[in-house]
Design an enzyme around this catalytic site. Structure first.
Site, PDB file in Angstrom:
ATOM      1  N   ASP A 443       0.822  -1.200   0.000  1.00 56.40           N
ATOM      2  CA  ASP A 443       0.000   0.000   0.000  1.00 56.40           C
ATOM      3  C   ASP A 443       0.860   1.255   0.000  1.00 56.40           C
ATOM      4  O   ASP A 443       2.064   1.225   0.296  1.00 56.40           O
ATOM      5  CB  ASP A 443      -0.934  -0.008   1.220  1.00 56.40           C
ATOM      6  CG  ASP A 443      -2.298   0.589   0.919  1.00 56.40           C
ATOM      7  OD1 ASP A 443      -2.406   1.372  -0.037  1.00 56.40           O
ATOM      8  OD2 ASP A 443      -3.253   0.270   1.648  1.00 56.40           O
ATOM      9  N   ASP A 507     -10.430   1.913  -3.647  1.00 59.07           N
ATOM     10  CA  ASP A 507     -10.910   1.582  -2.304  1.00 59.07           C
ATOM     11  C   ASP A 507     -12.431   1.562  -2.242  1.00 59.07           C
ATOM     12  O   ASP A 507     -13.001   1.259  -1.196  1.00 59.07           O
ATOM     13  CB  ASP A 507     -10.380   2.605  -1.288  1.00 59.07           C
ATOM     14  CG  ASP A 507      -8.941   2.328  -0.884  1.00 59.07           C
ATOM     15  OD1 ASP A 507      -8.437   1.238  -1.187  1.00 59.07           O
ATOM     16  OD2 ASP A 507      -8.320   3.215  -0.267  1.00 59.07           O
TER      17      ASP A 507
END
Length: 705
Positions: A443, A507
């Protein structure tokens, strides 16, 4: 070189003709043409109008201000204010794989420029430049741009924009005078300005029109521009944005631009996309990756967030396996002191309070259930509330003396600091060597502000060091899959894909939003590299609710996964997850190897996505109703890409629960199926059923003898 040489690069559906004499110029890029090129060259000589320079000025592969090209030059720089307008002369042409390398020199400025130009069998062009300082004195490079020409008939652009949880949106604008420019200065590929654009004739669409697609393979700051010169000629440029003083070349040093990828198709956006997809499958993804089925995921993030309890996580894994999940990933919250997003980034040690027995029991439990185990990391980031920062405050990527804003309460680690780089590799290597970890979710949840090393701008080198860190991990652990996440959608490009195996597209797990996001991503990426998860019925990012059917079918056309807590879900929901996991598993060989088609609809409220097998024996078509139908009837579905002479059995294999209750009757074929030729499918089609807004059906076609 004195006598110009014509270089002919050919793919299956396109051709590039380059004339190389004192400089290199692309004369033609489009559909393949036949004939004696040397004789036809005369047909392309340009007139010289009054009121301009007294000679024709070519648009070379690196436009030069010193030759009288008044558009954006390919090279900008200086040596203490000198050598600022180089004029390169070709010295040598070298054949390389699928293309040529052209070596040019400016003896006076003390610079050399090496240009690589290739066209592969999948009709994808790639080009880049290498600039070298040949003489004493530092040469300061301000710009090094890749340039490709566009024909005068190009008058419309399709560009990409977005933001977090709203990535890969598209817009159209004319290209008639002036031009278009997009810049990204956020330090990663970015949600906002994905480094791609598409040019073509006005009103080009999915099935028709000449289109030229461009993708700049760089994961940091970039600029893309399309310009119309005053004489009507057009060009496309893509380049890294260098901050002040970032690239200074001592004698003998070089800088190389990233690859610019491009593809021409006379069959509209689908033709262009299919060429890029083939290139990704044949030349970017490793063969062993293509051969292995993409494991279905369950990721814990939206299920438990930071609330980690090993026993509970193992119960999640048990239920995930029962639904057919093949890879189980523990997300953020597993390492020392990480109870929210305000602390502990950088302290990559297992939290022994949360995991008193260590991580081994969880990993072994997941493996015993027949699943691979994955773990979340955010290696490039640091919280000031961390042991790492307290020990090494100098490891921040920052300009000393200035306070920079945080993003998600965190800062960036200076990867050019060798001690910091080595620490991060050691921590990643420790976990990958200690546990049976098959997958990393890598990430990067913030944009980069004040990227400096030793006080000097260093955004360009920070991106290069990220590549080097991933490369080092891959070299030590070649069998570990890596996902590029970056807050979903923030670092998605071909250069990252050379090092990773999967992208987290967004997301946002809202199925309605995902329809648009995934469609935008499909222009340059095949479905098997796009993470697409079924979220909970109540979406965490938009607060909308969608049926399991709409969520399941939307997630089907990618690298499928689940993002929730299966323990808390109802039995009915779990049965729905299991159904779509099984459906994806059955269709996965087709979805991850077939030809993608985005099919236009008569109603803008529809979105239609199809995948046809390479041998054209099978296809699946997803018809999604994004909004209320415009009319009381929904028109016809014309399915492209099939064999026109074959007969296909058509059937609905998945539909909304209320499919037969929202109208007096649906079309007969939706219940009993029908047989049609591929020609009929393409030219006449099927009468569309009526659907509620935010629902979908899945249609299958199988060739019959």
């Amino acid at each position: 070189m004195t006598e110009p040489v014509l270089i002919n690069l050919t793919g299956k559906q396109s051709q590039i003709i380059v004339e190389v004499g004192e400089f290199a110029e692309i004369l033609y890029w489009g559909k393949p043409v036949q004939g004696a090129l040397e004789n036809y060259r005369k047909s392309l000589y340009r007139p010289v109008p009054f009121g301009r320079l007294d000679k024709d000025v070519s648009m070379t592969l690196s436009p030069e201000l010193g030759r009288g090209v008044f558009s954006s030059p390919g090279v900008e720089g200086h040596r203490d204010g000198l050598d600022w307008a180089p004029v390169f002369v070709v010295q040598q042409i070298v054949e390389i794989d699928t293309g040529v390398r052209i070596e040019s020199v400016d003896e006076l400025a003390g610079l050399s420029l090496t240009t690589e130009l290739c066209l592969d069998a999948d009709d994808v062009v790639k080009t880049r430049h290498t600039l070298t300082n040949l003489k004493a004195g530092v040469y300061q490079v301000n710009r090094l741009a890749n340039t490709l020409p566009l024909p005068a008939r190009v008058n419309e652009l399709m560009t990409f924009f977005g933001r977090w949880v709203h990535e890969f949106q598209t817009a159209r604008q004319p290209l008639i005078h002036g031009g278009y420019q997009q810049e990204n200065r956020r330090g990663r590929t970015s949600h906002e300005h994905y480094p791609a654009l598409i040019a073509g004739q006005q009103h080009f669409d999915e099935l028709q029109g000449d289109v030229w697609g461009f993708h700049f393979a760089w994961s940091g700051n970039h600029r893309m521009r399309a310009d119309v010169k005053a004489d009507g000629r057009r060009l496309l440029q893509a380049e890294v944005i260098y901050f002040a003083g970032e690239v200074s070349l001592a004698q003998g040093e070089s800088v190389t631009s990233p690859w610019l990828y491009a593809s021409y198709s006379d069959k509209g956006l689908n033709g262009m996309s299919q060429q890029f997809h083939a290139h990704v499958r044949h030349r970017i993804l490793p063969k062993e990756f293509v051969a292995k089925p993409r494991p279905i995921h369950l990721n814990t993030w939206e299920g438990i967030y930071f609330n980690h309890d090993p026993e509970y996580i193992m119960s999640m894994a048990t239920q995930a396996a029962a639904m057919g999940v093949e890879r189980f990933i523990i997300d953020d919250g597993w390492f020392k002191g990480r109870n929210d997003d305000k602390a502990a980034l950088g302290d990559w040690f297992l939290d022994e309070r949360k995991y008193p027995q260590g991580l081994t029991p969880v990993v072994e439990h997941v493996n015993q259930l027949g699943m691979e185990f994955g773990l979340w990391f955010e290696p490039e980031m640091i919280n000031k509330n961390s042991d790492l920062y307290r020990q090494h405050p100098d490891w921040l990527l920052a300009v000393e003396g200035y306070e920079q804003p945080t993003g998600r309460n965190q800062y960036v680690i200076d990867l050019q600091n060798q001690e910091a780089f080595d620490y991060l590799f050691e921590r990643l290597d420790h976990f990958l060597s200690t546990y049976n970890i098959a997958y990393i979710k890598w990430d990067m949840n913030r944009e980069v502000v004040q990227p400096a090393h030793g006080g000097m701008a260093a955004a360009h080198k920070q991106t290069q060091r990220y590549y080097q860190l991933v490369d080092k991990v891959r070299a030590k652990h070649p069998n570990v899959d890596i996902e590029s996440c970056a807050a979903g959608g923030g670092r998605i490009d071909y250069e990252v894909l050379k090092r990773t195996h999967r992208f987290w597209a967004s997301d946002n797990n809202d199925a309605l939003e995902r329809q648009t996001i995934q469609r935008g991503m499909s222009y340059f990426f095949p479905p098997e590299v796009m993470g697409s998860h079924i979220g909970a019925s109540h979406c965490h990012s938009t607060r909308r609710r969608h049926s399991i059917e709409f969520r399941g079918l939307t997630a089907l056309f990618g690298h499928m996964g689940i993002e929730l807590d299966p323990v808390k879900e109802s039995q009915e929901e779990k049965q729905g997850f299991e159904h779509y996991v099984k459906l994806h598993t059955a269709l996965r060989p087709l979805l991850h190897s077939g030809t993608t088609w985005r099919i236009p609809s008569e109603d803008k409220a529809h979105q239609i996505h199809a995948v046809v097998s390479q041998d054209k024996s099978q296809a699946v078509v997803l018809v999604s109703q994004l909004a209320m139908p415009t009319y009381s009837l929904s028109g016809h579905l014309r399915i492209v890409g099939l064999d026109p002479e074959s007969t296909y059995q058509v059937s609905v294999i998945d539909k909304p629960e209320n499919f037969n209750h929202i109208v007096a009757c649906q079309p007969e074929w939706t219940a009993s199926g029908c047989k049609m030729s591929g020609e009929w499918c393409q030219n006449v089609g099927l009468t569309m059923p009526i659907l509620d807004a935010e629902s979908a059906i899945l249609i299958e076609l199988k060739r019959v003898s």
